[in-house]
Scaffold this active site. Structure first.
Site, short mmCIF file in Angstrom:
data_model
loop_
_atom_site.label_atom_id
_atom_site.label_comp_id
_atom_site.label_asym_id
_atom_site.label_seq_id
_atom_site.Cartn_x
_atom_site.Cartn_y
_atom_site.Cartn_z
N ARG A 22 1.07 -0.94 -0.20
CA ARG A 22 0.04 0.16 -0.10
C ARG A 22 0.94 1.49 -0.07
O ARG A 22 0.51 2.28 -0.47
CB ARG A 22 -0.99 0.12 0.63
CG ARG A 22 -2.31 -0.94 1.20
CD ARG A 22 -3.20 -0.64 2.08
NE ARG A 22 -2.29 -1.05 3.17
CZ ARG A 22 -2.84 -2.07 4.36
NH1 ARG A 22 -2.82 -3.14 3.67
NH2 ARG A 22 -2.50 -1.90 5.58
N CYS A 43 -5.90 -18.35 16.05
CA CYS A 43 -6.98 -17.51 17.45
C CYS A 43 -8.05 -18.57 17.75
O CYS A 43 -8.78 -19.22 18.77
CB CYS A 43 -7.16 -16.24 17.92
SG CYS A 43 -5.86 -15.18 18.26
N LEU A 282 9.09 -9.24 13.29
CA LEU A 282 8.21 -8.63 14.49
C LEU A 282 7.85 -9.96 15.02
O LEU A 282 8.13 -11.41 14.74
CB LEU A 282 7.40 -7.73 13.48
CG LEU A 282 7.30 -8.91 12.22
CD1 LEU A 282 6.46 -9.11 12.68
CD2 LEU A 282 6.88 -7.38 11.41
N GLY A 283 6.61 -10.14 15.40
CA GLY A 283 6.53 -11.33 15.92
C GLY A 283 6.27 -11.69 17.29
O GLY A 283 7.10 -11.17 18.17
#
Length: 830
Positions: A22, A43, A282-283
């Site tokens: 984007r 989840c 990340l994460g």
């Protein structure tokens, strides 16, 4: 044209790829994923196994095809990055489908390897009936096993958030579920007293669980799997879910020379850069300074990973302009009927870090009590003793838990205090909240503690105090006290404290408690302002104390279970030649909406209509009924067959017992030798005192005791008819008649009557809380067999005739009363 390479999809990697596109339409973006799925709702995996989510496709947020079509991202599934060459700025890739390897260059690299389940080296751990749950492939294996093998029993190793969600969903599939947890509690982010509430809820769902026990080995026993525990116990099962925990998967980055934190996570700066400026991470695998402690921690949650993905993309394309604040680990889980949530640091974490704190627990209702359907909650907050800076919170309940923990988390992440909780402006209407929301209320109580208006003490400190140096003061009603109390406590109802101050020792530390803490606070303020110096309120009241001091685990409940013709699992031995439904005649009654002791009174009335051996199924919404029904059955000798809680509604099945005939050597029943009746002299016509006498009478009657109320002098006004016939009276009789209340509906409060306004407020309050009126209590008492006697001498003096008294009232003298008092082990003067 820039070239961005991303290792790993799901929440963090996929979000970063989408944001990069984007921001930069012309960049070349490649995403590697060693599995077949790039973006899925991890989840939601337990709920697909349990059948709540019925369509597998709904778990797949994006497919490789949809990602390519909309975002023009080169998605390469089933391809694993096996090496990072930082100097050449390339990665080596293994194609699992073709087995070929190749290299790919990058300008900027994003690593999102995630976390891997912990699988300890235990004998037999590779058995095909043992599973871990991390991704869609794991889910498919478990789902296929359940569908084809139809297991009747499952063992879940580990009682974290995922472990309990799996336990619920396997239970939903009809399995007996056993949980094994090495720690002394479930759900490690919670403090012990909060976890204790979860323990008690699991018991109501017939979940077997072992605490402070671990697995030593797995072994095959014919068609079943033996789970051998360190305690020596052996559990035979069909299915095992390993949910011991996860750890950062950092082998790839470690081999590339990227710096790791002490906890094993990938160390990143505020821009989420590693020690290589061209590699971002990340994460679940990253370690970042905690906003409160400053120490590097991991956060295994999808929300932070999504936020990190967006920040990484912005910093790669726009330069390092956005900083990551860190995560306070705000988490929530559904555990059968209750919702469990936490944010920030727990008490044990604060102790570990050496941070001074105060905590407090409050209980309340999800919305305005007068609006139907209000359900209980428990909220604990932790804060700095002087400034009120907020450190953490934990909340358990049925409704509205998510929005409250989100509000607190927002305050906490913005370095707020308990005063900010007070100032939160929330959307209020009776179906959703109260004018003072639980979050506001928590802030108000915390301020009282900081300012010294309230001294708190927790359940653990109370249990460690020396009994000779303290006075435990139970300020609940006598009926509540009778159904359960802290051993050795003095019972003085909060509204009677001012009249009974002389009974409370001034040379001891006073530990005040009520049901949930509110009445205890009022009692503390009264005592402190009457010169009592060492006065403490028990945080969370008797409810929290009872949850934490009772037995926590739930072992060996499946030893005698069987599956009946109706496909339900029952405990005990199956009956011959009869289905379960035809074994016992059962009657149903609804006591929802009634407050204590209403449900117990209803139970007593309805059980009295049954024959021995018949059963009563009673439903109630009062959370105290869960325990009260057990106490009532213990006192009365009736059998509690089962008690269950579903979405806040408690259902109990009680079997009526035959009258006990326990004989002594002379052949006389033992119970008959001891006085068992209860008598009260009711002298006052104060509304509050009349209420107290009737509550005690009805409570005792509900337990099968014979009760006599002897009304004398002003007490006669309580039992007058509302619509009285005209009777002839002398001058004094007429004067007394004009000066005294005409009936129970016109009684005044002993305190704060305010020309009748106080009694009117009390009636409205009783109505809103579903508490019976005095008139209804009188009728209930008579229906329950409470004997009401009007003193003849007092009637003559006060000018009251028999025609003015309600039906069912006897007229007698002192001898009549004394005869009943001789048979009693309790005699009160009110």
């Amino acid at each position: 044209m820039a070239k961005y390479v991303i290792i790993g999809g799901v929440a963090g990697g996929a979000t970063a790829a989408a944001r990069l596109r984007r921001l930069d339409e012309h960049a070349e973006i490649i995403m590697f994923e060693r599995g077949p799925n790039i973006s899925y709702a991890n989840c939601g995996l337990p709920y697909y196994i349990g059948g709540t989510i019925t369509e597998r496709e709904k778990l797949l947020v994006q497919t490789p095809e949809s990602f390519r079509a909309r975002l023009n991202v080169d998605v390469r599934i089933m391809q694993e990055v096996t090496r990072i060459n930082r100097e050449e700025k390339t990665v080596e890739v293994l194609n699992h489908q073709t087995k070929a390897t190749y290299t790919e260059s990058y300008d900027k690299l994003v690593v999102s390897p995630g976390a891997e389940p912990v699988k300890p080296p235990i004998a037999g751990i590779n058995d095909p009936a043992i599973f871990t749950l991390r991704n869609v492939l794991d889910t498919d294996k478990i789902k296929s096993f359940c569908d084809t093998r139809k297991p009747s029993h499952a063992v879940v190793i580990g009682a974290g958030f995922i472990g309990l969600e799996m336990a619920e969903n396997l239970h939903k599939l009809g399995m007996n579920v056993t949980i094994v947890e090495m720690a002394s509690q479930v759900m490690a982010p919670l403090d012990y007293e909060m976890a204790a509430e979860v323990h008690q809820h699991l018991k109501t769902k017939q979940v077997e669980f072992y605490l402070k026990d671990g697995v030593s080995a797995f072994a095959r026993k014919d068609e079943r799997l033996s789970v051998q525990l360190q305690s020596g116990r052996e559990i035979e099962t069909d299915l095992v879910i390993l949910s011991i925990g996860v750890r950062p998967e950092t082998t790839l980055v470690k081999e590339a020379g990227l710096e790791l934190a002490e906890n094993g996570g990938i160390k990143v700066n505020s821009y989420l850069q590693t020690n290589d400026p061209d590699i971002y991470a990340l994460g679940d695998a990253i370690a970042f300074p905690h906003p409160i402690t400053g120490k590097y921690v991991n956060t295994y949650l999808a929300g932070p990973a999504n936020k990190q993905g967006r920040i990484v993309a912005d910093n790669i394309v726009l330069g390092n302009t956005r900083q990551y604040k860190g995560a306070i680990a705000t988490a929530i889980a559904k555990v059968f009927d209750i919702t469990v949530a936490s944010t920030g640091l727990s008490a044990k974490a604060l102790k570990r870090e050496g941070i001074e704190y105060i905590s407090n627990i409050i209980h309340g209702s999800s919305h305005a009590g007068y609006y139907p359907g209000a359900l209980p909650y428990t909220l604990k907050i932790l804060f700095q003793p002087k400034t009120g800076k907020l450190y953490g919170a934990q909340m358990i309940g049925y409704q509205g838990i998510d929005k409250r923990i989100d509000l607190i988390a927002t305050v906490l992440l913005n370095n707020g205090s308990i005063y900010d909780l007070q100032d939160i402006e929330h959307a209020y209407a009776p179906p959703y909240s109260s004018a003072k929301d639980p979050v506001n209320q928590a802030g108000y109580v915390a301020e009282n503690i900081i300012t010294g208006r309230l001294k708190n003490i927790n359940w653990k400190d109370v249990s460690q105090l020396h009994a000779a140096n303290i006075c435990l003061l139970d300020v609940r009603t006598p009926e509540e006290h009778a159904l359960g109390h802290i051993e050795g406590s003095l019972n003085i109802e909060v509204d009677k404290i001012r009249e009974q101050l002389d009974e409370i020792p001034r040379d001891k530390k006073i530990i005040v408690y009520c049901g949930v803490g509110i009445r205890g606070y009022f009692a503390c303020r009264i005592l402190m302002q009457h010169g009592f110096e060492e006065v403490y309120n028990l945080s969370g009241g008797y409810k929290t104390y009872e949850h934490t001091t009772c037995k926590q685990s739930n072992e060996d409940i499946f030893e005698s279970s069987y599956i009946a013709k109706d496909d339900h699992i029952y405990r005990g031995k199956p009956a011959d030649n009869a289905s379960i439904d035809n074994l016992v005649k059962t009657f149903e009654v609804d006591a929802c909406g009634l407050q204590c002791p209403g449900p117990i009174l209803k139970l007593k009335t309805e059980i009295g209509k049954l024959q021995p051996g018949e059963r009563l199924l009673q439903k109630a919404s009062d959370p105290g009924f869960m325990k009260d029904v057990q106490s009532w059955c213990n006192i009365t000798g009736n059998k509690l067959v089962s008690v269950d809680s579903n979405e806040g509604i408690i259902t109990a099945v009680i079997e009526k017992a035959a009258p006990k005939q326990v004989a002594n050597m002379q052949g006389i029943p033992v119970a008959a030798q001891l006085p068992q009746n209860k008598t009260m002299v009711v002298f006052s016509d104060d509304m509050d005192r009349a209420l107290a006498s009737l509550v005690i009478a009805n409570g005792a009657a509900s337990m099968g005791k014979e009760v006599t109320l002897f009304y004398t002098f002003w007490g006669l006004n309580i039992i007058k008819k509302t619509h009285k016939p005209k009777v002839e009276k002398d001058l004094m009789g007429k004067m007394f008649g004009k000066m005294m209340p005409g009936d129970a509906g016109k009684l005044k409060l002993s305190k704060m009557n305010m020309l009748g306004m106080g009694s009117l407020m009390m009636k409205k309050r009783m109505l809103s809380k579903n508490v019976d009126s005095i008139e209804d209590m009188i009728r209930t008492a008579i229906d329950n067999g409470v004997r009401m006697i009007a003193c003849q001498m007092s009637m003559d003096v006060m000018g009251v005739s028999a025609e003015e008294l309600i039906d069912g009232v006897e007229i007698g003298g002192v001898a009549t009363y004394l005869e009943e008092a001789e048979k009693s082990n309790l005699n009160l003067f009110i």
